[in-house]
Design a protein around this motif. Structure first.
Motif, PDB file in Angstrom:
ATOM      1  N   TRP A  95      38.394  43.661  40.772  1.00  9.80           N
ATOM      2  CA  TRP A  95      39.644  43.750  40.010  1.00  9.80           C
ATOM      3  C   TRP A  95      39.874  45.174  39.506  1.00  9.80           C
ATOM      4  CZ3 TRP A  95      37.055  39.217  37.255  1.00  9.80           C
ATOM      5  CH2 TRP A  95      37.307  38.020  37.941  1.00  9.80           C
ATOM      6  N   PRO A 146      48.351  45.425  38.541  1.00 14.80           N
ATOM      7  CA  PRO A 146      48.790  44.497  39.589  1.00 14.80           C
ATOM      8  C   PRO A 146      49.307  43.190  38.999  1.00 14.80           C
ATOM      9  CG  PRO A 146      46.647  45.467  40.126  1.00 14.80           C
ATOM     10  CD  PRO A 146      46.945  45.834  38.705  1.00 14.80           C
ATOM     11  N   GLN A 147      50.362  42.668  39.593  1.00 14.00           N
ATOM     12  CA  GLN A 147      50.984  41.453  39.084  1.00 14.00           C
ATOM     13  C   GLN A 147      50.143  40.204  39.328  1.00 14.00           C
ATOM     14  OE1 GLN A 147      53.969  41.266  37.308  1.00 14.00           O
ATOM     15  NE2 GLN A 147      53.716  43.483  37.238  1.00 14.00           N
ATOM     16  N   ASP A 148      49.214  40.282  40.286  1.00  9.54           N
ATOM     17  CA  ASP A 148      48.458  39.089  40.643  1.00  9.54           C
ATOM     18  C   ASP A 148      47.197  38.872  39.812  1.00  9.54           C
ATOM     19  OD1 ASP A 148      47.273  41.336  41.773  1.00  9.54           O
ATOM     20  OD2 ASP A 148      46.507  40.243  43.524  1.00  9.54           O
ATOM     21  N   LEU A 149      46.924  39.753  38.858  1.00  6.67           N
ATOM     22  CA  LEU A 149      45.749  39.589  38.008  1.00  6.67           C
ATOM     23  C   LEU A 149      46.065  38.659  36.838  1.00  6.67           C
ATOM     24  CD1 LEU A 149      44.282  43.222  37.780  1.00  6.67           C
ATOM     25  CD2 LEU A 149      43.684  41.387  39.385  1.00  6.67           C
ATOM     26  N   SER A 150      45.135  37.777  36.514  1.00  7.03           N
ATOM     27  CA  SER A 150      45.339  36.862  35.394  1.00  7.03           C
ATOM     28  C   SER A 150      45.250  37.607  34.069  1.00  7.03           C
ATOM     29  CB  SER A 150      44.281  35.752  35.423  1.00  7.03           C
ATOM     30  OG  SER A 150      42.998  36.281  35.137  1.00  7.03           O
ATOM     31  N   GLN A 162      40.848  47.406  42.306  1.00  9.24           N
ATOM     32  CA  GLN A 162      42.237  47.198  42.715  1.00  9.24           C
ATOM     33  C   GLN A 162      43.180  48.028  41.845  1.00  9.24           C
ATOM     34  OE1 GLN A 162      43.449  43.079  42.501  1.00  9.24           O
ATOM     35  NE2 GLN A 162      45.559  43.504  43.099  1.00  9.24           N
TER      36      GLN A 162
END
Length: 329
Positions: A45, A295-299, A48
């Motif tokens: 993460w 990033p938009q996809d990280l919780s 990224q």
């Protein structure tokens, strides 16, 4: 002090790179003078985020076993932000016995063969007086490095956040004698008051998002709030925004901010209830520029963990300016 001619193309390695606070500091102060050619972190993460913002993919190999040949010899500057758990209360201060200290120990063992000219180390205040600190001082002394240390908290720059950290700077005394002498007597560190933020940036209101964006932040349920109220540090947003509370300061955001309620970071109370600081608000408090993206996809849990593990960018800029001279920001 002007930047020496031989440092005009300094190459660096960023160990335990996280989201890239050191690279961010370079962008704000020495982008044309120092470049990161290698970064290392085992978090996919974090890597990224690092790649997205700095254009470099960090190496995921374990630093506990990495071979000297895998580290760029041309990197004359090392930045290390090793895990703080071995030296923190949450980690029960296991010190050298903590397996998370092994990568740090291994990198110190590589100093004699790779011999970077400059080494920066960042960690929690708990590292001071530990067996690890005794060990690192011994390693640097035996290898003819000058070593200095300084404690820095963002509040010293006027930023309304408490996040005290301990920084070490080591300089190869055989290759840079003038700087090493200034390090040993402490004169290398510039007056920290010269780096204070503007009057406006000394108030928490300067870091809070507009209501439309802030309301998207995760929130505590009323049940959770009542359960943990006694251990929460809650700041009233309305008092901050209308000027009634001009001294409000956030306490240190930790990697457990989203899952641990006690001493993990401040929260905010607004008209809708109690919310977490938005990630962008934390990034701003840490000194990251507005262009930094996540990033938009990280919780939310992952994002808050990454931010809690990061480093105050202003502190790094201050250290770089102290070593290489002001006037390059």
């Amino acid at each position: 002090m002007a930047l020496p001619t031989d440092l005009l193309s300094l190459k660096a390695c960023e160990f335990f790179s996280g989201i890239g606070a050191f690279s961010e500091a370079l962008l704000l102060s020495f982008a044309e003078k120092v470049s990161v050619i290698q970064a290392f972190d085992q978090s996919a993460w974090a890597n990224q985020v690092y790649l997205l913002n700095h254009g470099l993919a960090p190496d995921k190999r374990s630093l506990a076993t990495i071979k000297p040949a895998s580290i760029a010899k041309e990197a004359s500057l090392w930045w290390l932000s090793p895990p703080c758990t071995p030296f923190s209360r949450r980690g029960q201060r296991k010190d050298l016995e903590d397996e998370r200290a092994q990568p740090f120990l291994h990198l110190l063992s590589l100093l004699p063969s790779l011999r970077p000219t400059y080494v920066f180390i960042e960690n929690v205040i708990g590292l001071e007086g530990s067996r690890m600190e005794n060990h690192l001082r011994t390693v640097f002394a035996e290898n003819n490095y000058a070593l200095g240390s300084i404690k820095i908290c963002p509040s010293q720059f006027g930023v309304p956040m408490l996040r005290p950290r301990l920084f070490y700077l080591a300089i190869d005394a055989l290759s840079d004698a003038p700087s090493s002498r200034r390090l040993e007597d402490g004169s290398i560190f510039l007056p920290i008051e010269d780096f204070r933020v503007s009057e406006e940036k000394r108030r928490l209101s300067a870091y809070l998002l507009p209501e439309a964006e802030a309301k998207l932040s995760p929130r505590l349920s009323q049940e959770e709030f009542e359960r943990y109220e006694s251990v929460l540090n809650v700041i009233n947003v309305l008092d901050v925004l209308d000027g009634k509370d001009q001294t409000a300061r956030a306490i240190c955001f930790t990697s457990g901010y989203f899952r641990c309620r006690k001493a993990a970071g401040s929260m905010l109370r607004d008209e809708m209830g109690v919310r977490y600081f938005h990630p962008r608000e934390i990034l701003a408090l840490l000194g990251f520029s507005p262009r930094f993206v996540l990033p938009q996809d990280l919780s939310a849990k992952v994002v808050y963990k990454l931010l809690g593990n990061s480093v105050d960018v202003r502190s790094i800029v201050y250290l770089l300016q102290s070593l290489f001279g002001a006037g390059h920001a």
